[in-house]
Write a protein that holds these residues in place. Sequence first.
Motif, PDB file in Angstrom:
ATOM      1  N   ASN A 130       0.822  -1.212   0.000  1.00 32.23           N
ATOM      2  CA  ASN A 130       0.000   0.000   0.000  1.00 32.23           C
ATOM      3  C   ASN A 130       0.859   1.266   0.000  1.00 32.23           C
ATOM      4  O   ASN A 130       1.975   1.278   0.521  1.00 32.23           O
ATOM      5  N   GLN A 147      -6.754   8.401 -11.177  1.00 29.92           N
ATOM      6  CA  GLN A 147      -6.975   6.966 -11.106  1.00 29.92           C
ATOM      7  C   GLN A 147      -7.550   6.501 -12.433  1.00 29.92           C
ATOM      8  O   GLN A 147      -8.591   7.010 -12.882  1.00 29.92           O
ATOM      9  N   LYS A 150      -6.533   0.236 -12.905  1.00 33.56           N
ATOM     10  CA  LYS A 150      -5.517  -0.169 -11.938  1.00 33.56           C
ATOM     11  C   LYS A 150      -4.357   0.814 -11.867  1.00 33.56           C
ATOM     12  O   LYS A 150      -3.484   0.703 -10.999  1.00 33.56           O
ATOM     13  N   PHE A 152      -2.575   4.393 -11.213  1.00 30.07           N
ATOM     14  CA  PHE A 152      -2.741   5.526 -10.300  1.00 30.07           C
ATOM     15  C   PHE A 152      -1.494   6.389 -10.390  1.00 30.07           C
ATOM     16  O   PHE A 152      -0.365   5.876 -10.442  1.00 30.07           O
ATOM     17  N   VAL A 206      -3.741   3.741  -1.075  1.00 29.59           N
ATOM     18  CA  VAL A 206      -3.791   3.199  -2.430  1.00 29.59           C
ATOM     19  C   VAL A 206      -3.186   1.792  -2.399  1.00 29.59           C
ATOM     20  O   VAL A 206      -2.022   1.619  -2.002  1.00 29.59           O
ATOM     21  N   ASP A 207      -3.975   0.801  -2.797  1.00 27.24           N
ATOM     22  CA  ASP A 207      -3.442  -0.560  -2.770  1.00 27.24           C
ATOM     23  C   ASP A 207      -2.704  -0.877  -4.076  1.00 27.24           C
ATOM     24  O   ASP A 207      -2.638  -0.053  -4.993  1.00 27.24           O
ATOM     25  N   ASN A 209      -3.440  -2.594  -6.536  1.00 24.50           N
ATOM     26  CA  ASN A 209      -4.289  -2.608  -7.732  1.00 24.50           C
ATOM     27  C   ASN A 209      -4.805  -1.215  -8.097  1.00 24.50           C
ATOM     28  O   ASN A 209      -5.708  -1.089  -8.920  1.00 24.50           O
ATOM     29  N   GLY A 210      -4.246  -0.192  -7.458  1.00 25.06           N
ATOM     30  CA  GLY A 210      -4.629   1.178  -7.782  1.00 25.06           C
ATOM     31  C   GLY A 210      -5.965   1.608  -7.214  1.00 25.06           C
ATOM     32  O   GLY A 210      -6.488   2.659  -7.595  1.00 25.06           O
ATOM     33  N   GLN A 211      -6.532   0.804  -6.295  1.00 27.41           N
ATOM     34  CA  GLN A 211      -7.807   1.175  -5.689  1.00 27.41           C
ATOM     35  C   GLN A 211      -7.563   2.129  -4.521  1.00 27.41           C
ATOM     36  O   GLN A 211      -6.637   1.947  -3.726  1.00 27.41           O
ATOM     37  N   VAL A 212      -8.428   3.129  -4.418  1.00 27.09           N
ATOM     38  CA  VAL A 212      -8.180   4.255  -3.521  1.00 27.09           C
ATOM     39  C   VAL A 212      -9.249   4.349  -2.436  1.00 27.09           C
ATOM     40  O   VAL A 212     -10.443   4.259  -2.714  1.00 27.09           O
ATOM     41  N   GLN A 213      -8.807   4.534  -1.207  1.00 31.31           N
ATOM     42  CA  GLN A 213      -9.676   4.910  -0.103  1.00 31.31           C
ATOM     43  C   GLN A 213      -9.253   6.295   0.376  1.00 31.31           C
ATOM     44  O   GLN A 213      -8.067   6.544   0.585  1.00 31.31           O
TER      45      GLN A 213
END
Length: 631
Positions: A130, A147, A150, A152, A206-207, A209-213
């Motif tokens: 991350n 984003q 995947k 970022f 950001v994990d 896989n490019g997923q964002v919280q």
Amino acid sequence: MCGIAGFLNYDEHRSLAEKSNLIQSHRGPDSNGVWSSDNLSFAHQRLSIIDLDPRSDQPFIKDGLVIVYNGEVYNYAEKRKFLQDSCGVEFTTTSDTEVILELYRFYGEKCLDHLIGMFAFAIYNPATGNTFIARDHFGIKPLFYVQQGKKFAFSSELKTLRKLVAKDNSVNFTALAACIQLQWLPDHYCIFEGVSRLQPGHYLLVDSNGQVQCHEYWKLSEQPTPDIANLSLQDTIDYLSTELENTISRHLVSDVEVGSFLSGGLDSSLVSTIAGRKTGSISTFTIGMRQEDKKIEKMADDQFYAELIAKKEGFNHKSIVVEPNVVDELPKLAYSLDEPIGDPAAINTALICELANASGLKVLLSGMGADELFFGYRRHKALLYAQRYQKLPAILRNAIGRSVNVMPVRIGNSGFRLGRWAKKFNSFANLPISQGFQRSYSQYEDDELLGLVKVLDGDHLRSFADYHETVMRSLFIDDPINNFCQTDIKLYMSGLNLTYTDRATMAKSIEARVPFIDKLFVEAAMSINSRFKFQKGESKYILKKVAEKYLPKEVIYRPKSNFSLPIRSWLATDLNEMVMDLLSAERVKKRGWYNPDAISKLISDHVNGTRDNSAKIYQLLSIELWAESLL
């Protein structure tokens, strides 16, 4: 102070990082570096301020963690000692960068609770895959991100993403509407679709896989220290004086010389004087105007007051008089600003920083933020008076309004300031308080703007109006003075003042520090009794009482002057040719955004002296220059 960028899951991520170092090189001319893993690259451009040794160059790697960081943490020495004494941390540098990294190792995301300063940083943890990305409490330092599935990417500057990974993104017309209306872009918008800003007081996770919280870690609360509001006037003066000395002391931490902007106004004079007394000497910089420009603008003589303070305090003082040939630099400035900003104060800032850089400085203190904290803008006072004005009989207000509408804004070659102010007051004096506040710094009525800009509709305009209403209803709703202050902190300070300051200073490789916009000082200022901010018809009353300890009264109680340029004068002279070219009917039709007849009338009304459209014309000019450089 630096520039940062990162690219995740792009095939050419290292190449993109290397290119970002070239694009943002002005943010860090002392060194640059790139770090890469299999799918992630970080880039960094360094302006060396603390621990000048190459051991503190970035990307900085220690025990697996990797950080890129832009900014300054002013309490880093205190946190370093804690980490050494309580956690047994062994440091390899004397930089604040390493302190942030170790705070993250110890506290995780909660490290942000321990930082006092300005910052945007990213930390990669290979154990989790991350990336943790954070921005400071008030958005002093910028951070944009994209984003794309995947993929970022993030960077300090919008142009970096625009050139490298967001090449096909179109203009966000909701953002454009706000930009034309206000002369600046609220911080929760971005001028390009598909590009976002990390909001002040927020962080991203950001994990791989490019997923964002996205999470909020701090926001201003109502009376964070309630007992302060019950202090007497004298005790409040003493309290604020101590807090001001403390924040300026924090902002002097540096391994290079720290100078100061000095406009000769209350705020910069106060910061410069306290800083100068703490350091023994300080270099200060002022910008001045030609006499013929002052006549049209009815501007106060900043140079006189700045030189008065400099002589009294023994500063190493330098000044520069702005000539109209500075308009030749406008295209470069438009590129540096990343987004269209119609406040000519950005030019002043860049010119002063150029002089400071040539004098060997890297750091300048600024008095920015005091107006937002202490009820310092003319519109603040005008909005309070408007509430009283609305109690007058409607027939009388209508008669006054008709008289104001026919007042000139210029008589011959001399500006008529009363006419400008009266027309502006008349534009919001009869509105409900929230609408009036927005109108007080808006350039157009809604119908006028829709008639000017063809690509807009009512939904574009309602977006910012709704957001403005939400901000005004979030804090101090029963306290109009602090309500106006917190609204400007959230919108005006972040969207305009901090934005142009970062971009204009960093374009010249100068770090700007803003002692008033310090988490602890802001909380202190927003905790005091608001009646001390406006008293006896005097705006910033409490700050002026504090200043009596440090400054002569002729500086404290001088007429307020904006940190701006004589745009009204220049539109009639040296800027005229550029306006007639870039806003000609042919160019307007080619751009396709505006109604050519409306643009023509805007210019003719200004030339005839029936309307002061200087700010509107300059903003449209700024937008066109920006569009040519980044579209």
